[in-house]
Design an enzyme around this catalytic site. Structure first.
Site, PDB file in Angstrom:
ATOM      1  N   ARG A  34       0.847  -1.194   0.000  1.00  0.00           N
ATOM      2  CA  ARG A  34       0.000   0.000   0.000  1.00  0.00           C
ATOM      3  C   ARG A  34       0.883   1.244   0.000  1.00  0.00           C
ATOM      4  NH1 ARG A  34       1.709   1.895   4.004  1.00  0.00           N
ATOM      5  NH2 ARG A  34       0.548   3.796   3.666  1.00  0.00           N
ATOM      6  N   GLY A  35       0.207   2.409  -0.133  1.00  0.00           N
ATOM      7  CA  GLY A  35       0.946   3.652  -0.285  1.00  0.00           C
ATOM      8  C   GLY A  35       1.118   3.894  -1.777  1.00  0.00           C
ATOM      9  N   ARG A  79      -7.305  -0.456  -7.076  1.00  0.00           N
ATOM     10  CA  ARG A  79      -7.598   0.684  -6.182  1.00  0.00           C
ATOM     11  C   ARG A  79      -7.698   1.944  -7.051  1.00  0.00           C
ATOM     12  NH1 ARG A  79      -4.421   1.213  -0.768  1.00  0.00           N
ATOM     13  NH2 ARG A  79      -6.426   2.148  -0.190  1.00  0.00           N
ATOM     14  N   ASP A 227      -2.056  10.847  -2.407  1.00  0.00           N
ATOM     15  CA  ASP A 227      -2.387   9.775  -3.353  1.00  0.00           C
ATOM     16  C   ASP A 227      -2.656  10.303  -4.748  1.00  0.00           C
ATOM     17  OD1 ASP A 227      -3.170   8.560  -0.565  1.00  0.00           O
ATOM     18  OD2 ASP A 227      -2.807   6.930  -1.981  1.00  0.00           O
ATOM     19  N   LYS A 238      -5.092   9.948   2.623  1.00  0.00           N
ATOM     20  CA  LYS A 238      -5.835   9.090   3.557  1.00  0.00           C
ATOM     21  C   LYS A 238      -6.932   9.848   4.293  1.00  0.00           C
ATOM     22  CE  LYS A 238      -5.613   5.600   4.034  1.00  0.00           C
ATOM     23  NZ  LYS A 238      -6.590   4.724   3.319  1.00  0.00           N
TER      24      LYS A 238
HETATM   25  O1  MRU Z   1      -4.826   3.219   1.839  1.00  0.00           O
HETATM   26  P1  MRU Z   1      -3.353   3.438   1.848  1.00  0.00           P
HETATM   27  O2  MRU Z   1      -2.691   2.919   3.076  1.00  0.00           O
HETATM   28  O3  MRU Z   1      -2.702   2.955   0.584  1.00  0.00           O
HETATM   29  O4  MRU Z   1      -3.196   5.023   1.869  1.00  0.00           O
HETATM   30  C1  MRU Z   1      -1.903   5.563   1.836  1.00  0.00           C
HETATM   31  C2  MRU Z   1      -1.876   7.033   1.949  1.00  0.00           C
HETATM   32  O5  MRU Z   1      -2.876   7.695   2.023  1.00  0.00           O
HETATM   33  C3  MRU Z   1      -0.519   7.674   1.889  1.00  0.00           C
HETATM   34  O6  MRU Z   1      -0.494   8.838   2.656  1.00  0.00           O
HETATM   35  C4  MRU Z   1      -0.186   8.033   0.444  1.00  0.00           C
HETATM   36  O7  MRU Z   1      -0.367   6.933  -0.404  1.00  0.00           O
HETATM   37  C5  MRU Z   1       1.206   8.535   0.304  1.00  0.00           C
HETATM   38  S1  MRU Z   1       2.429   7.272   0.503  1.00  0.00           S
HETATM   39  C6  MRU Z   1       3.928   7.979   0.188  1.00  0.00           C
END
Ligand code: MRU
Length: 358
Positions: A34-35, A79, A227, A238
């Site tokens: 994730r991320g 996603r 994101d 997030k």
């Molecule tokens: O749902 P996730 O855990 O994939 O969400 C991740 C985030 O919102 C992070 O802040 C974002 O992807 C930046 S990661 C460098």
């Protein structure tokens, strides 16, 4: 392809072996990886696995391409919000479209491209961290972060946490507060784990404590990842990020986004157009498998929110810190990427400040 299973952290450090694109897609969907940048890199390698699998079947070139397109679509449907996923898949696909060589060398080029995406993300993380750390030069402050925008979310040292790492190394960070980040606890499980491993002083709070932490002057800045950033600077991150931005404004604190150019979506005029993922109700009705609400209570579970550009003090990129007016800053960034120019002079021309105090 071996992934660290992020759903098992911090209790267990286990790995997942992915041998085809289906398993990679599942890993992305389940947040085992994730991320935004990590999702993009994982998808690129997913396409490599698909290409290898298909080539072994010795198909015609037309069939190979048709089946590879299906694999790409499968990976893209995992996603919807993080634009790095689509960015990485499109970059990989350009190779397929332009390839005139035999399949064997196309598969090798795809693998080289996925490795390049990973290596470049590492370099982007380093550049973002360096640029962002300059903001805090000469200070000794505490910062608040949300979710996990660290090594776990990228291929390198992270974006928001990369900045924190560099600023800490420079002696400018005294403490980091991390929101636990309900419903999936990326702050509690991942950011706390990651920063503890690095010996960075981390204090965990629940999400509803952020306002009080600001009121009590325990933090002097907020820094988070992204994101997807629209052409006007509106930023999806997030769920809970928007609330933090509102709170930061109310308490007169700077609110920074840290993200690479690969997280910008130049095709979207504003954040209203960013697709927001909604996830399963069980994620809200339960905490790590333990039921915490009536089993049939209706749930709203958006995984992301959009922070309006007007609430953002600066967007830390590999080029420097973009500042309002974001539409012109981001337009210049896009032009730079098109021409491949990445010099400091260019950074100065795009409403960016790369110096201390920006
Ligand atoms: O749902 P996730 O855990 O994939 O969400 C991740 C985030 O919102 C992070 O802040 C974002 O992807 C930046 S990661 C460098």
């Amino acid at each position: 392809m071996v992934l660290l299973d992020q759903t098992a952290l911090p209790d267990k450090v286990t790995h997942i072996v992915c041998s085809d694109e289906d398993r990679v897609a599942e890993a992305i969907r389940r947040l085992e990886v994730r991320g935004a940048p990590a999702i993009g890199a994982a998808a690129a390698f997913g396409l490599v696995l698909a290409a290898r699998r298909l080539r072994a079947l010795e198909p015609s070139e037309a069939l190979f391409r048709a089946e590879l397109l299906k694999a790409k679509q499968k990976l893209a449907q995992t996603r919807p919000t993080a634009v790095n996923l689509f960015w990485a898949l499109e970059r990989m696909w350009q190779l397929v479209e332009s390839a005139q060589s035999p399949l064997a060398s196309l598969v090798a080029s795809l693998e080289a491209e996925a490795l390049a995406i990973m290596a470049e993300d590492r370099a982007l993380n380093k550049a973002i961290s360096r640029q962002g750390a300059k903001l805090f030069a000469g200070q000794r402050i505490a910062v608040l972060t949300h979710c996990n925008a660290g090594a776990l979310a990228t291929c390198g040292q992270g974006t928001a946490l990369g900045v924190i790492r560099d600023a800490f190394a420079n002696g400018n960070i005294a403490a980091v507060y991390a929101d636990e980040t309900r419903p999936l606890l990326q702050g509690a499980r991942l950011t706390a784990w990651e920063l503890q491993l690095d010996g960075i002083p981390i204090t965990l709070i629940t999400d509803n404590m952020a306002a009080w932490v600001m009121k009590e002057k325990r933090v002097q800045a907020v820094i988070v990842g992204a994101d997807r950033i629209a052409a006007n600077g509106d930023t999806a991150n997030k769920i809970g990020t928007y609330g933090l931005a509102v709170l930061a404004k109310a308490h007169g604190l700077p609110f920074y986004i840290a993200a690479p150019s690969t997280t910008f979506d130049f095709t979207l005029a504003s954040g209203e157009l960013i697709p927001i993922e909604e996830r399963a109700p069980e994620e809200v009705r339960q905490v790590r498998g333990t039921v915490t609400a009536p089993k049939d209570v209706p749930v709203f579970n958006p995984a992301f929110d959009v922070t309006p550009a007007g609430l953002i003090t600066g967007i830390i990129t590999e080029f420097g810190v973009l500042q309002a007016p974001y539409d012109t800053a981001i337009e210049t960034l896009q032009k730079q990427l098109k021409t491949g120019r990445k010099t400091n002079e260019d950074v100065d021309k795009c409403n960016c400040q790369s110096g201390a105090g920006a």
